[in-house]
Design a protein around this motif. Structure first.
Motif, short mmCIF file in Angstrom:
data_model
loop_
_atom_site.label_atom_id
_atom_site.label_comp_id
_atom_site.label_asym_id
_atom_site.label_seq_id
_atom_site.Cartn_x
_atom_site.Cartn_y
_atom_site.Cartn_z
N UNK A 1 0.84 -1.19 0.00
CA UNK A 1 0.00 0.00 0.00
C UNK A 1 0.87 1.24 0.00
N UNK A 2 0.27 2.33 -0.45
CA UNK A 2 0.95 3.62 -0.57
C UNK A 2 0.22 4.63 0.31
N UNK A 3 0.96 5.55 0.89
CA UNK A 3 0.35 6.58 1.75
C UNK A 3 -0.30 7.63 0.86
N UNK B 1 -4.35 -3.37 4.31
CA UNK B 1 -3.56 -4.57 4.61
C UNK B 1 -4.18 -5.36 5.74
N UNK B 2 -4.72 -4.66 6.75
CA UNK B 2 -5.40 -5.35 7.84
C UNK B 2 -6.63 -6.10 7.33
N UNK C 1 2.33 -11.92 0.71
CA UNK C 1 3.07 -11.03 1.59
C UNK C 1 2.40 -9.65 1.55
N UNK C 2 2.55 -8.89 2.62
CA UNK C 2 1.92 -7.58 2.75
C UNK C 2 2.97 -6.58 3.21
N UNK C 3 2.89 -5.34 2.67
CA UNK C 3 3.91 -4.35 3.01
C UNK C 3 3.36 -2.95 2.84
N UNK C 4 3.76 -2.03 3.73
CA UNK C 4 3.54 -0.61 3.51
C UNK C 4 4.69 -0.10 2.65
N UNK C 5 4.35 0.72 1.65
CA UNK C 5 5.38 1.14 0.70
C UNK C 5 5.06 2.54 0.16
N UNK D 1 7.24 -3.85 7.31
CA UNK D 1 6.97 -2.44 7.58
C UNK D 1 7.91 -1.58 6.75
N UNK D 2 7.38 -0.94 5.71
CA UNK D 2 8.17 -0.03 4.90
C UNK D 2 7.91 1.40 5.34
N UNK D 3 8.96 2.11 5.73
CA UNK D 3 8.85 3.47 6.23
C UNK D 3 9.50 4.45 5.25
#
Length: 343
Positions: A37-39, A48-49, A59-63, A92-94
């Motif tokens: 997902x993108x902010x 994602x939840x 697989x799931x990731x913040x991106x 967790x992508x920050x």
């Protein structure tokens, strides 16, 4: 060097939270490896939840999740819970943001981003490590301090371990920071093969040297802007969408180093000027076919897979692909995933 050129495919979960499950299932059915997902206009974590709760097995990731406006404690709590909900498939992508967004959009405090992101990554990892290992929490930095963790607030060790913490970067300072303290690097989508090889990878090696790690200990996740299609009409729509995104990126001063690596830095001021006047048609015309072929990946699914493999196959196990302004058929996404897996 990696032992295999096989590359796994991650695709953006580009749906509202209430539609995320259906979209996630549709994308997962193509055989992709992961969803990110993108902010953007919606919360970066909720889709994602929803997908994890529905049992979507990718697989799931913040991106990426923008880190500066958030407490490391909030980030650690959310990452822990998504790791639990996804049975250990969360990353967790920050990322940071430019000063106007941090101050005027988020209403938060801005500070030099590389030092701040370094501290946030270390704080999140310290919190997660404390929960996992039972060690007392004691993190004191310039911007954040975490020294109180009563048992009531400790979730205990996760059966899936702590999730990896990745950091998005483009410039050498942030890239070195990622390689120094994070578990992986999210390479920003606006880049070229030349920039990636001559600027990104040397900065990664510098950061890894600081942390005493090797390339094998660190994940590099390139992101690719893709214009994909099989018919002339599909390619025309895809190229138009990609050209628009490249013009937007190219107008931003932060991305001048990528253009500079190719000798195109002179186009940035004009792109920036046109963006302020709203003359988007003229902006798009400034993105030449050569620029598009260099800064993006273009062709059939098989051609795109071959080019992605050429650019990244020796250093990356997976790639995140964007399809800006158009939606390729699910069958073509499946073909792209299959071609990358079969390389």
């Amino acid at each position: 060097m990696r032992d295999t050129d096989r590359v796994l495919l991650d695709i953006q979960l580009d749906a509202r939270p209430d539609l995320a499950v259906a979209r996630a299932r549709e994308l997962a059915a193509t055989g992709i490896a992961g969803l990110f997902t993108f902010e953007g206009p919606h919360d970066v974590f909720l889709p994602l939840a929803a997908a994890a709760a529905a049992g979507v097995e990718t697989d799931l990731m913040t991106n990426v999740a923008i880190a500066m406006p958030r407490s490391p404690m909030h980030l650690a709590n959310t990452a822990y819970d998504l790791q639990l909900m996804s049975s250990g498939r969360f990353r967790l992508g920050l990322g940071s943001q430019i000063k106007p967004h941090i101050e005027k959009r988020y209403g938060a405090t801005w500070s030099p981003p590389a030092a701040r992101m370094r501290e946030i990554v270390l704080a999140v990892k310290a919190i997660l490590g404390s929960w996992q290992d039972g060690t007392p929490l004691h993190f004191e930095g310039e911007h954040t301090r975490h020294t109180l963790m009563p048992p009531t607030f400790v979730p205990g060790p996760s059966p899936y371990g702590v999730p990896p913490v990745l950091l998005g970067a483009l410039g050498p300072v942030m890239t070195r920071t990622a390689a120094d303290v994070a578990d992986g690097l999210l390479v920003m989508p606006f880049h070229s093969h030349q920039h990636f090889r001559t600027r990104t990878l040397p900065a990664v090696d510098e950061g890894l040297s600081r942390s005493g790690r090797r390339r094998e200990d660190f994940s590099i996740l390139p992101q690719a802007i893709v214009a994909m299609g099989r018919t002339s009409a599909e390619m025309e729509a895809a190229v138009a969408g990609v050209r628009g995104l490249l013009a937007f990126y190219g107008s931003t001063p932060a991305y001048v180093p990528v253009l500079e690596a190719e000798g195109w830095e002179g186009v940035q001021p004009e792109l920036n000027r046109l963006s302020k006047t709203g003359d988007f048609g003229a902006m798009f015309e400034l993105v030449t076919d050569e620029m598009l072929a260099t800064l993006a990946v273009r062709g059939t699914p098989e051609e795109c897979a071959a080019e992605i493999g050429r650019r990244f196959g020796d250093v990356a196990e997976r790639v995140c692909c964007y399809f800006p302004g158009y939606e390729p058929p699910m069958g073509q996404i499946a073909d792209l995933a299959g071609a990358l897996r079969g390389m």
